[in-house]
Design a protein around this motif. Structure first.
Motif, PDB file in Angstrom:
ATOM      1  N   PHE A 198       0.829  -1.209   0.000  1.00 34.53           N
ATOM      2  CA  PHE A 198       0.000   0.000   0.000  1.00 34.53           C
ATOM      3  C   PHE A 198       0.863   1.259   0.000  1.00 34.53           C
ATOM      4  O   PHE A 198       0.339   2.371  -0.082  1.00 34.53           O
ATOM      5  N   ASN A 199       2.161   1.082   0.115  1.00 37.98           N
ATOM      6  CA  ASN A 199       3.121   2.189   0.122  1.00 37.98           C
ATOM      7  C   ASN A 199       2.714   3.285   1.116  1.00 37.98           C
ATOM      8  O   ASN A 199       2.732   4.468   0.804  1.00 37.98           O
ATOM      9  N   ASP A 200       2.366   2.849   2.334  1.00 41.07           N
ATOM     10  CA  ASP A 200       1.949   3.813   3.353  1.00 41.07           C
ATOM     11  C   ASP A 200       2.764   3.709   4.636  1.00 41.07           C
ATOM     12  O   ASP A 200       2.413   4.316   5.651  1.00 41.07           O
ATOM     13  N   ALA A 201       3.861   2.924   4.604  1.00 41.10           N
ATOM     14  CA  ALA A 201       4.780   2.817   5.752  1.00 41.10           C
ATOM     15  C   ALA A 201       4.078   2.338   7.010  1.00 41.10           C
ATOM     16  O   ALA A 201       4.368   2.794   8.114  1.00 41.10           O
ATOM     17  N   ARG A 202       3.147   1.370   6.851  1.00 41.67           N
ATOM     18  CA  ARG A 202       2.487   0.787   8.012  1.00 41.67           C
ATOM     19  C   ARG A 202       2.908  -0.674   8.197  1.00 41.67           C
ATOM     20  O   ARG A 202       3.327  -1.061   9.268  1.00 41.67           O
ATOM     21  N   LEU A 203       2.738  -1.479   7.159  1.00 48.29           N
ATOM     22  CA  LEU A 203       3.113  -2.888   7.209  1.00 48.29           C
ATOM     23  C   LEU A 203       3.904  -3.234   5.955  1.00 48.29           C
ATOM     24  O   LEU A 203       3.683  -2.660   4.896  1.00 48.29           O
ATOM     25  N   ALA A 204       4.804  -4.210   6.101  1.00 48.37           N
ATOM     26  CA  ALA A 204       5.546  -4.692   4.937  1.00 48.37           C
ATOM     27  C   ALA A 204       5.724  -6.196   5.036  1.00 48.37           C
ATOM     28  O   ALA A 204       6.000  -6.737   6.108  1.00 48.37           O
ATOM     29  N   TYR A 205       5.549  -6.884   3.892  1.00 40.52           N
ATOM     30  CA  TYR A 205       5.864  -8.300   3.782  1.00 40.52           C
ATOM     31  C   TYR A 205       7.362  -8.453   3.548  1.00 40.52           C
ATOM     32  O   TYR A 205       7.978  -7.655   2.831  1.00 40.52           O
ATOM     33  N   GLN A 206       7.932  -9.506   4.135  1.00 35.71           N
ATOM     34  CA  GLN A 206       9.331  -9.840   3.864  1.00 35.71           C
ATOM     35  C   GLN A 206       9.411 -11.313   3.475  1.00 35.71           C
ATOM     36  O   GLN A 206       8.851 -12.170   4.159  1.00 35.71           O
ATOM     37  N   PHE A 207      10.111 -11.579   2.380  1.00 37.98           N
ATOM     38  CA  PHE A 207      10.286 -12.941   1.882  1.00 37.98           C
ATOM     39  C   PHE A 207      11.777 -13.167   1.639  1.00 37.98           C
ATOM     40  O   PHE A 207      12.420 -12.393   0.924  1.00 37.98           O
ATOM     41  N   PHE A 208      12.318 -14.249   2.241  1.00 39.98           N
ATOM     42  CA  PHE A 208      13.728 -14.583   2.077  1.00 39.98           C
ATOM     43  C   PHE A 208      13.879 -16.064   1.763  1.00 39.98           C
ATOM     44  O   PHE A 208      13.061 -16.893   2.178  1.00 39.98           O
TER      45      PHE A 208
END
Length: 782
Positions: free
Chosen positions: A127-137
């Motif tokens: 959402f490009n709102d600096a609230r949540l981000a997914y991380q995949f490694f």
């Protein structure tokens, strides 16, 4: 109802937030990094090879910067990334080059447990709102890790597990990784073209753990998700049907018997079918439902010592239904801890994000009603043999990047019991350095009239004559639950935090009323208020053994709501990061703290407790000198209150641990806790806890694990003045488990576990419980 005094305290803060100008339409910045992701027709086989024609049309990037421990210096190795989308998936390829590929650190291991390995991955704020981000490694063997980073709470959780696909291949020049992220597992706006926050990342662990990135990260900015780059394009992507149906079947045979010589076994066979449904109604709205859910926990919790402690232990949530979009419910305070919901017949959850508005709703029942009974000196778990209905609802509105305002409501209700909680919270970040947080909570509770009897020490629950130190038949839990009708109270939190590249500081005040309860959360202390302030300074040496050195400290003081002091503490700490992937922190604590109540029939602190002065030193360190060995140790030494006898003692705690990768597929994880408490007359107790887990990962899907947790506590009963505990207590839990994981929801488990006990009555380990179990589930993606 909000008290007038609290209104006066919060009004200037609310007006300040409301009057502040709102800016920053989006979080990620094109000046950081910008990539245009094309949408291409066709599918790609996830095999670690890049031979499909789509890769020739993909957008490309390099990881040119080292952001840690180096500060935006040139990356020591080259990493090439390519990315493109189809209508239903996002595809990535990484070519991680290495001048010494024989030094690559990678192991076959369980999902989400390969930190410290060579990894490549991506961070996405959809959402490009600096609230949540997914991380995949993904590591160099193809083992996956995923997590959610929550900027609002400052936390990062790897408990969430998505279904996605990856493959890795070692080469003469390093390793290659290929990833497919189905769009069904992501939440995003339903638009023809997307703008996402993005960062490509590689972890390159050698003498130090190098973090490599597609762009620079400013340490002088306290918002990490605000520093993502921007991915645009992604034209006409969609989630498709986004329907997942997961039937499960659990079969177990459980045997139990009393801890008595020649006792008889009571065996029970159980078959439990269940059904989970996950439906992405839109790309940003998810409906989850479950019937007769399988909430069995296959693997045992890590062992914890429960000795000389007055507060209930905390256990994390691990169950998939509750973890999906869990972050949508989070606030600064732990008002929703779903482990309080033990065995529901059904569950329903709806989460959605529409523009700046975030919604989350959870409804379940529970065959039993369990909750914490908190106090200011102790807490315990209460249980009502009634079915309960549970509800949680969360709303948050984001005013651009700097300001978020939210509300949370929870409810837990059975026949003659209820707990209703309402909360409002605000987080405001007017600059790169400053953060203001405020939260206000009210509760309304009603207990069954005889609930207090669960905690009584006498049959009639009346104080004994001439009693002392809680040996009165009455204790704090009795008094906290001995209520007539409904009762209510409030809780509030105010916090300011300053973070810059080198300096940081904070101040926080929290107040919790004596009748406040949050029975769907984990609030284990009430009837107190606490002010704490502190800060520190951090250096980043560019030469020598250490690459980060931090000095910090804090001071706090706590009172009950009547104004009597409970605790005053000052602490100084040193923290260092260095070569051999090493970390160490040590400090000294000096505090005044009250012990037990002398008269357990009264909640009064003044004149009813003794104030003790404690000084304690502590140390924690870990190191990974080779690719196969990780070692850690936690040490405490100093004064500690003996709560059983209300006197000061000397505490020793020694807690070493080691993780040894015996081969690339076999590992041993061993930890031990050794604790003693000495008083003037001698050693009060010696406690040992050993936790051993041996794992063989046959391949990326199959594993066998053997685990044992052993507890041994020895007490000198002659030194206990007011009670007569067991002189000896032993407990041993064992488990043998075979697992096959096609993905996190398509699994097969077959295992055996047992429990053995010994005490003064039965002085050798006696098996009191055993379980044979099988679980099978399969996620149908439609």
């Amino acid at each position: 109802m909000i008290k007038p005094a609290v209104k006066r305290r919060l009004l200037p803060l609310v007006l300040f937030f409301s009057a502040s100008s709102v800016f920053y339409a989006q979080a990620g910045e094109t000046t950081q990094f910008n990539i245009q992701i094309p949408t291409i027709e066709g599918q790609v086989e996830i095999d670690g090879e890049f031979n499909e024609t789509q890769w020739q049309q993909a957008a490309a990037a390099t990881l040119a910067f080292e952001t840690s421990p180096g500060e935006n210096i040139a990356a020591p190795v080259k990493t090439d990334v390519k990315i493109f989308a189809t209508q239903s998936s996002l595809y990535l390829s990484y070519h991680a080059k290495d001048p010494n590929p024989e030094q690559i650190r990678a192991n076959l291991s369980d999902r989400d447990s390969v930190w410290g390995d060579d990894l490549v991955g991506i961070k996405l704020d959809t959402f490009n709102d600096a609230r949540l981000a997914y991380q995949f490694f993904v590591n160099a063997y193809g083992v996956q890790m995923d997590s959610i980073e929550n900027e609002l709470t400052g936390s990062e959780s790897d408990a969430w597990d998505g279904i996605w696909y990856s493959a890795a291949k070692r080469t003469d020049t390093g390793y290659q990784v290929e990833i497919e992220l189905p769009l069904r597992l992501l939440n995003f706006d339903n638009k023809d073209k997307q703008t996402w926050g993005i960062e490509f990342i590689r972890f390159y662990p050698r003498n130090e753990e190098h973090r490599l990135s597609s762009h620079q990260i400013d340490r002088n900015n306290n918002c990490t998700l605000c520093q993502l780059g921007v991915a645009t394009g992604l034209a006409n992507i969609e989630q498709g049907n986004d329907l997942q149906i997961t039937p499960s079947l659990v079969l177990n045979r459980t045997g139990n018997r009393p801890h008595e010589e020649n006792s008889e076994w009571d065996n029970d066979n159980n078959i439990e079918p269940s059904l989970d449904l996950r439906w992405g109604i839109t790309p940003s709205t998810l409906l989850s439902a479950t019937l007769n859910p399988d909430f069995s926990q296959v693997e045992a919790d890590a062992g914890q010592l429960d000795i000389n402690s007055t507060f209930a232990l905390f256990y994390p949530e691990k169950r998939a239904f509750f973890l999906d979009n869990k972050d949508y419910f989070d606030t600064q305070l732990n008002l929703l801890h779903t482990r309080n919901i033990g065995a529901p017949d059904y569950g329903l959850k709806l989460t959605s994000k529409l523009g700046d508005h975030t919604f989350a709703t959870l409804i379940t029942d529970d065959t039993n009603t369990n909750f914490l009974v908190p106090g200011n000196l102790s807490s315990d778990v209460a249980s009502i043999d009634q079915k309960s209905h549970n509800f949680a609802g969360r709303y948050r509105f984001d005013f651009g990047k700097p300001l978020s305002i939210g509300a949370l409501v929870t409810a837990k209700k059975s026949d003659d019991y209820h707990n209703y909680v309402s909360s409002v919270d605000v987080k405001y970040q007017p600059s790169d350095h400053d953060t203001f947080i405020a939260q206000y909570v009210v509760s309304d509770t009603k207990y069954p009239t005889d609930l207090f009897k669960e905690f009584c020490n006498t049959d009639d629950c009346l104080p004994k004559q001439n009693c002392d130190l809680n040996d009165c038949g009455v204790n704090e839990r009795v008094l906290r639950t001995q209520k007539n009708g409904s009762f209510s109270d409030d809780m509030y939190l105010l916090k300011y935090q300053y973070d810059s590249r080198n300096w940081d500081a904070f101040a926080q005040y929290i107040s919790i009323g004596e009748d406040f309860r949050a029975d769907l959360g984990f609030v284990d202390q009430v009837d107190f208020n606490k002010f704490v302030t502190g800060g520190g300074y951090t250096w980043y040496p560019t030469s020598g053994f250490f690459n980060e050195v931090r000095l910090s400290g804090d001071w706090d003081i706590s009172h009950n709501q009547a104004g009597d002091k409970l605790e005053q503490e000052a602490e100084a700490r040193v923290q260092v990061n260095g070569q051999w992937q090493s970390y160490a922190t040590f400090g000294v604590v000096h505090r005044d703290r009250v012990g037990r109540r002398h008269n357990g029939a009264s909640l009064v602190i003044a004149g009813n407790t003794q104030m003790f002065t404690e000084t304690m030193g502590w140390f924690y360190g870990n190191i990974k000198p080779t690719r196969t060995l990780f070692m850690e140790v936690d040490v405490n030494y100093g004064d500690d209150i003996d709560f059983a006898n209300d006197q000061l003692g000397t505490r020793v705690k020694f807690n070493p641990g080691v993780n040894w990768k015996i081969t690339d597929s076999i590992e041993m994880d061993l930890s031990h806790v050794y604790r003693t408490l000495d008083v003037d007359e001698g050693r009060l107790f010696t406690a040992n806890l050993s936790d051993l887990r041996l794992s063989w990962y046959i391949d990326i899907h199959n594993f066998i694990r053997i685990s044992s947790v052993y507890t041994d506590i020895e007490r000198d009963t002659s030194l206990y003045k007011y009670s007569t505990p067991n002189a000896q207590y032993q407990q041993l839990g064992n488990e043998v488990l075979y697992g096959y994981k096609l993905n996190p929801q398509s699994v097969f488990y077959l295992g055996y576990s047992d429990g053995l006990k010994a005490d003064d009555e039965v002085d050798s380990l006696m098996k009191t419980e055993e379980t044979y179990f099988m679980k099978i589930s399969y996620a149908w993606l439609l």
